[in-house]
Design a protein around this motif. Structure first.
Motif: not given
Length: 231
Positions: A133-149
């Motif tokens: 919920g804290h990453r709703l507007d984050s570009p996926v390229s800025t997410l960690s591997g676990g968050e991308q999964q």
């Protein structure tokens, strides 16, 4: 989903046909937890594509809710896949340049009902459910591997599919993150009443399933029978 004596072969020029799957029979009921273990080249990807209605068997019978899949028109099969099957890929297959919400909303873009207009709200709701919920507007390229999964899991579940197919869902993750992802995937599948099929080479992941199979050179065998044959 039911497969009965399904085969898949590829016709080669100036050579005998290449037999990839040989007499596959499996039945997957609502709410089932199934794992299929196999080495590289055993036919796992081909079986995944058939279960996911992407590819068709060369011979044998295949049905979804007792409806013969092979008798369906291509557009009807595509519609069934879009509404009832969710895919989770090892490499995530997220779209760079889009936010987490936009990625999760993507499967709803082609909806012909009111979900099209609610797609971003539904995507945000699913991201909250997987702890992003804290990453709703984050570009996926800025997410960690676990968050991308987790984004990939949310995208696969946003249409509440009845069958979830996970291809090596922990292959790109460390042990702790992989355990967390599998627990999340199982819990979320339970919430929506979906069957979960995991294709993996990881025995620890496979052991989480209630029904376990071994795929070897295109032959699918219940894991207990495969272990007895090996001994």
């Amino acid at each position: 989903m039911r497969l009965e004596d399904v085969t898949r072969q590829i016709v080669l020029r100036d050579a005998p046909p290449l037999q990839i799957l040989k007499g596959i029979s499996i039945e997957i009921e609502a709410g089932d937890r199934v794992s299929i273990v196999g080495r590289s080249g055993s036919g796992k990807s081909t079986l995944l594509n058939i279960l996911g209605l992407v590819d068709s068997p060369s011979t044998g019978r295949m049905s979804f809710d007792d409806r013969p899949v092979q008798l369906m028109r291509a557009k009807d099969r595509d519609r069934l896949r879009g509404s009832s099957v969710g895919f989770i890929f090892q490499q995530f297959n997220l779209i760079d340049g889009l936010t987490a919400t936009e990625n999760v909303a993507m499967p709803l873009t082609y909806s012909g009902d009111s979900t099209f207009w609610r797609r971003h709200d539904l995507a945000r709701e699913m991201l909250h459910r997987v702890g992003l919920g804290h990453r709703l507007d984050s570009p996926v390229s800025t997410l960690s591997g676990g968050e991308q999964q987790r984004v990939a899991i949310a995208r696969s579940l946003v249409r509440s599919p009845r069958l979830i197919l996970a291809d090596e869902p922990t292959g790109a993750l460390d042990i702790d993150t992989g355990e967390s992802v599998m627990r999340l995937l199982d819990e979320t599948a339970t919430e929506i009443g979906a069957a979960l099929v995991v294709i993996t080479h990881d025995q620890a992941v496979a052991q989480r399933a209630r029904s376990r199979y071994q795929l070897d050179a295109g032959v699918l065998t219940p894991a207990t029978a495969a272990a007895q044959a090996a001994s």
